[in-house]
Design a protein around this motif. Structure first.
Motif, PDB file in Angstrom:
ATOM      1  N   GLY A  29       0.850  -1.186   0.000  1.00 35.84           N
ATOM      2  CA  GLY A  29       0.000   0.000   0.000  1.00 35.84           C
ATOM      3  C   GLY A  29       0.875   1.221   0.000  1.00 35.84           C
ATOM      4  N   ARG A  30       0.234   2.370  -0.145  1.00 37.30           N
ATOM      5  CA  ARG A  30       1.020   3.593  -0.229  1.00 37.30           C
ATOM      6  C   ARG A  30       0.208   4.808   0.191  1.00 37.30           C
ATOM      7  NH1 ARG A  30       3.106   3.643  -6.080  1.00 37.30           N
ATOM      8  NH2 ARG A  30       3.691   1.599  -5.395  1.00 37.30           N
ATOM      9  N   ALA A  31       0.912   5.904   0.309  1.00 40.66           N
ATOM     10  CA  ALA A  31       0.245   7.177   0.589  1.00 40.66           C
ATOM     11  C   ALA A  31      -0.610   7.545  -0.616  1.00 40.66           C
ATOM     12  CB  ALA A  31       1.284   8.268   0.849  1.00 40.66           C
ATOM     13  N   PRO A  32      -1.713   8.246  -0.406  1.00 36.71           N
ATOM     14  CA  PRO A  32      -2.567   8.631  -1.522  1.00 36.71           C
ATOM     15  C   PRO A  32      -2.000   9.774  -2.364  1.00 36.71           C
ATOM     16  CG  PRO A  32      -3.447   9.497   0.507  1.00 36.71           C
ATOM     17  CD  PRO A  32      -2.272   8.642   0.875  1.00 36.71           C
ATOM     18  N   GLY A  33      -0.932  10.360  -1.905  1.00 38.67           N
ATOM     19  CA  GLY A  33      -0.326  11.478  -2.633  1.00 38.67           C
ATOM     20  C   GLY A  33       1.099  11.697  -2.170  1.00 38.67           C
ATOM     21  N   GLU A  34       1.621  12.860  -2.479  1.00 41.01           N
ATOM     22  CA  GLU A  34       3.000  13.190  -2.134  1.00 41.01           C
ATOM     23  C   GLU A  34       3.028  14.307  -1.109  1.00 41.01           C
ATOM     24  OE1 GLU A  34       4.506  14.012  -6.055  1.00 41.01           O
ATOM     25  OE2 GLU A  34       5.047  11.920  -6.341  1.00 41.01           O
ATOM     26  N   PHE A  35       4.168  14.424  -0.444  1.00 45.19           N
ATOM     27  CA  PHE A  35       4.350  15.409   0.612  1.00 45.19           C
ATOM     28  C   PHE A  35       5.512  16.321   0.243  1.00 45.19           C
ATOM     29  CE2 PHE A  35       2.498  11.568   2.243  1.00 45.19           C
ATOM     30  CZ  PHE A  35       1.427  12.042   2.991  1.00 45.19           C
ATOM     31  N   PRO A  36       5.515  17.549   0.749  1.00 41.64           N
ATOM     32  CA  PRO A  36       6.537  18.509   0.327  1.00 41.64           C
ATOM     33  C   PRO A  36       7.955  18.191   0.806  1.00 41.64           C
ATOM     34  CG  PRO A  36       5.134  19.461   2.017  1.00 41.64           C
ATOM     35  CD  PRO A  36       4.532  18.152   1.636  1.00 41.64           C
ATOM     36  N   ASP A  37       8.077  17.408   1.898  1.00 38.38           N
ATOM     37  CA  ASP A  37       9.402  17.067   2.421  1.00 38.38           C
ATOM     38  C   ASP A  37       9.313  15.788   3.248  1.00 38.38           C
ATOM     39  OD1 ASP A  37       8.662  17.781   5.185  1.00 38.38           O
ATOM     40  OD2 ASP A  37       8.691  19.831   4.421  1.00 38.38           O
ATOM     41  N   ARG A  38      10.474  15.239   3.597  1.00 34.50           N
ATOM     42  CA  ARG A  38      10.464  13.959   4.302  1.00 34.50           C
ATOM     43  C   ARG A  38       9.925  14.060   5.720  1.00 34.50           C
ATOM     44  NH1 ARG A  38      16.808  13.047   3.983  1.00 34.50           N
ATOM     45  NH2 ARG A  38      17.449  14.744   5.321  1.00 34.50           N
ATOM     46  N   ASP A  39      10.068  15.202   6.379  1.00 37.02           N
ATOM     47  CA  ASP A  39       9.514  15.340   7.726  1.00 37.02           C
ATOM     48  C   ASP A  39       7.992  15.278   7.699  1.00 37.02           C
ATOM     49  OD1 ASP A  39      12.003  15.489   8.910  1.00 37.02           O
ATOM     50  OD2 ASP A  39      12.062  17.684   8.853  1.00 37.02           O
ATOM     51  N   THR A  40       7.382  15.938   6.741  1.00 33.93           N
ATOM     52  CA  THR A  40       5.926  15.904   6.601  1.00 33.93           C
ATOM     53  C   THR A  40       5.470  14.500   6.240  1.00 33.93           C
ATOM     54  OG1 THR A  40       5.986  18.199   5.859  1.00 33.93           O
ATOM     55  CG2 THR A  40       3.950  16.987   5.457  1.00 33.93           C
ATOM     56  N   THR A  62     -12.378  -0.807 -10.280  1.00 37.77           N
ATOM     57  CA  THR A  62     -11.451  -0.143 -11.196  1.00 37.77           C
ATOM     58  C   THR A  62     -11.688  -0.747 -12.570  1.00 37.77           C
ATOM     59  OG1 THR A  62      -9.706  -1.732 -10.703  1.00 37.77           O
ATOM     60  CG2 THR A  62      -9.715   0.295  -9.422  1.00 37.77           C
ATOM     61  N   GLY A  63     -12.588  -0.170 -13.299  1.00 36.58           N
ATOM     62  CA  GLY A  63     -12.932  -0.721 -14.601  1.00 36.58           C
ATOM     63  C   GLY A  63     -13.888  -1.887 -14.451  1.00 36.58           C
ATOM     64  N   SER A  64     -13.914  -2.757 -15.438  1.00 37.04           N
ATOM     65  CA  SER A  64     -14.883  -3.853 -15.429  1.00 37.04           C
ATOM     66  C   SER A  64     -14.412  -5.077 -14.655  1.00 37.04           C
ATOM     67  CB  SER A  64     -15.218  -4.255 -16.866  1.00 37.04           C
ATOM     68  OG  SER A  64     -14.042  -4.724 -17.508  1.00 37.04           O
ATOM     69  N   ALA A  65     -13.124  -5.170 -14.351  1.00 41.53           N
ATOM     70  CA  ALA A  65     -12.643  -6.403 -13.735  1.00 41.53           C
ATOM     71  C   ALA A  65     -11.620  -6.193 -12.635  1.00 41.53           C
ATOM     72  CB  ALA A  65     -12.044  -7.304 -14.814  1.00 41.53           C
ATOM     73  N   GLY A  66     -11.633  -5.072 -11.967  1.00 40.41           N
ATOM     74  CA  GLY A  66     -10.638  -4.839 -10.937  1.00 40.41           C
ATOM     75  C   GLY A  66     -11.226  -4.214  -9.689  1.00 40.41           C
ATOM     76  N   TRP A  67     -10.507  -4.387  -8.588  1.00 45.06           N
ATOM     77  CA  TRP A  67     -10.895  -3.823  -7.297  1.00 45.06           C
ATOM     78  C   TRP A  67      -9.668  -3.208  -6.633  1.00 45.06           C
ATOM     79  CZ3 TRP A  67     -15.837  -3.656  -5.491  1.00 45.06           C
ATOM     80  CH2 TRP A  67     -16.770  -4.441  -6.158  1.00 45.06           C
ATOM     81  N   ARG A  68      -9.887  -2.139  -5.895  1.00 45.02           N
ATOM     82  CA  ARG A  68      -8.857  -1.485  -5.094  1.00 45.02           C
ATOM     83  C   ARG A  68      -9.444  -1.178  -3.728  1.00 45.02           C
ATOM     84  NH1 ARG A  68      -4.374   1.358  -6.488  1.00 45.02           N
ATOM     85  NH2 ARG A  68      -3.543   0.668  -8.454  1.00 45.02           N
ATOM     86  N   TRP A  69      -8.574  -1.018  -2.750  1.00 43.54           N
ATOM     87  CA  TRP A  69      -9.015  -0.568  -1.439  1.00 43.54           C
ATOM     88  C   TRP A  69      -8.409   0.799  -1.143  1.00 43.54           C
ATOM     89  CZ3 TRP A  69      -4.922   0.576   1.538  1.00 43.54           C
ATOM     90  CH2 TRP A  69      -3.747  -0.157   1.381  1.00 43.54           C
ATOM     91  N   LEU A  76     -10.904  11.941   4.997  1.00 46.48           N
ATOM     92  CA  LEU A  76      -9.551  12.032   4.464  1.00 46.48           C
ATOM     93  C   LEU A  76      -8.990  10.642   4.135  1.00 46.48           C
ATOM     94  CD1 LEU A  76      -7.064  13.830   3.873  1.00 46.48           C
ATOM     95  CD2 LEU A  76      -6.380  13.424   6.255  1.00 46.48           C
ATOM     96  N   VAL A  77      -8.652  10.417   2.870  1.00 48.24           N
ATOM     97  CA  VAL A  77      -8.015   9.163   2.459  1.00 48.24           C
ATOM     98  C   VAL A  77      -6.552   9.235   2.877  1.00 48.24           C
ATOM     99  CG1 VAL A  77      -7.401   7.685   0.510  1.00 48.24           C
ATOM    100  CG2 VAL A  77      -9.615   8.861   0.533  1.00 48.24           C
ATOM    101  N   VAL A  78      -6.101   8.219   3.645  1.00 45.51           N
ATOM    102  CA  VAL A  78      -4.735   8.240   4.179  1.00 45.51           C
ATOM    103  C   VAL A  78      -3.849   7.129   3.625  1.00 45.51           C
ATOM    104  CG1 VAL A  78      -5.393   9.463   6.288  1.00 45.51           C
ATOM    105  CG2 VAL A  78      -5.411   6.948   6.238  1.00 45.51           C
ATOM    106  N   ALA A  79      -4.441   6.131   2.951  1.00 45.02           N
ATOM    107  CA  ALA A  79      -3.662   5.045   2.348  1.00 45.02           C
ATOM    108  C   ALA A  79      -4.474   4.424   1.216  1.00 45.02           C
ATOM    109  CB  ALA A  79      -3.311   3.986   3.385  1.00 45.02           C
ATOM    110  N   VAL A  80      -3.766   3.959   0.192  1.00 50.16           N
ATOM    111  CA  VAL A  80      -4.423   3.327  -0.955  1.00 50.16           C
ATOM    112  C   VAL A  80      -3.670   2.067  -1.357  1.00 50.16           C
ATOM    113  CG1 VAL A  80      -5.399   5.491  -1.852  1.00 50.16           C
ATOM    114  CG2 VAL A  80      -3.144   4.731  -2.628  1.00 50.16           C
TER     115      VAL A  80
END
Length: 123
Positions: A29-40, A62-69, A76-80
């Motif tokens: 999984g990952r963050a839903p976006g990017e952050f301005p610096d490593r501390d943030t 996600t389309g006709s044959a996929g799923w995401r969480w 606020l979305v915090v992980a994808v």
């Protein structure tokens, strides 16, 4: 299974993002976006780890044959998810595993050398 946070700079070097990785470096999984610096970015990853038990999971097509969480705290979305799953049940199971691993994930690579070559993917 154990997990750790990995931290990556964008190609331009202007932003940083986190990923949740297994011990064999599989991206869960990952963050839903990017952050301005490593501390943030570190603060955001730490917050997700500390509040994993409170996160709400949503499964989406996600389309006709996929799923995401995705995981949210309130609105606020915090992980994808870092990939699509062929079946809804696979996405649901993956999200459940990630919730458990998030709470115990190591904050690897946060003490970076000033030259940017420290562990954890930040270069």
């Amino acid at each position: 299974m154990a997990a750790r946070f990995g931290f990556l700079r964008s190609r331009t070097g202007d932003t940083v993002s986190w990923r949740l990785l297994t011990t064999n470096n599989r991206d869960l999984g990952r963050a839903p976006g990017e952050f301005p610096d490593r501390d943030t970015c570190r603060t955001a990853a730490s917050w997700v780890r500390e509040h994993a038990a409170e996160l709400r999971v949503t499964l989406t097509r996600t389309g006709s044959a996929g799923w995401r969480w995705r995981m949210s705290a309130g609105d606020l979305v915090v992980a994808v998810s870092s990939r699509d799953y062929q079946r809804r049940i696979q996405a649901k199971h993956a999200a459940e595993v990630v919730l458990v691993l998030l709470a115990e994930a190591e904050m690897f690579g946060m003490q970076q050398a000033e030259d940017g070559r420290g562990a954890g993917g930040i270069a």
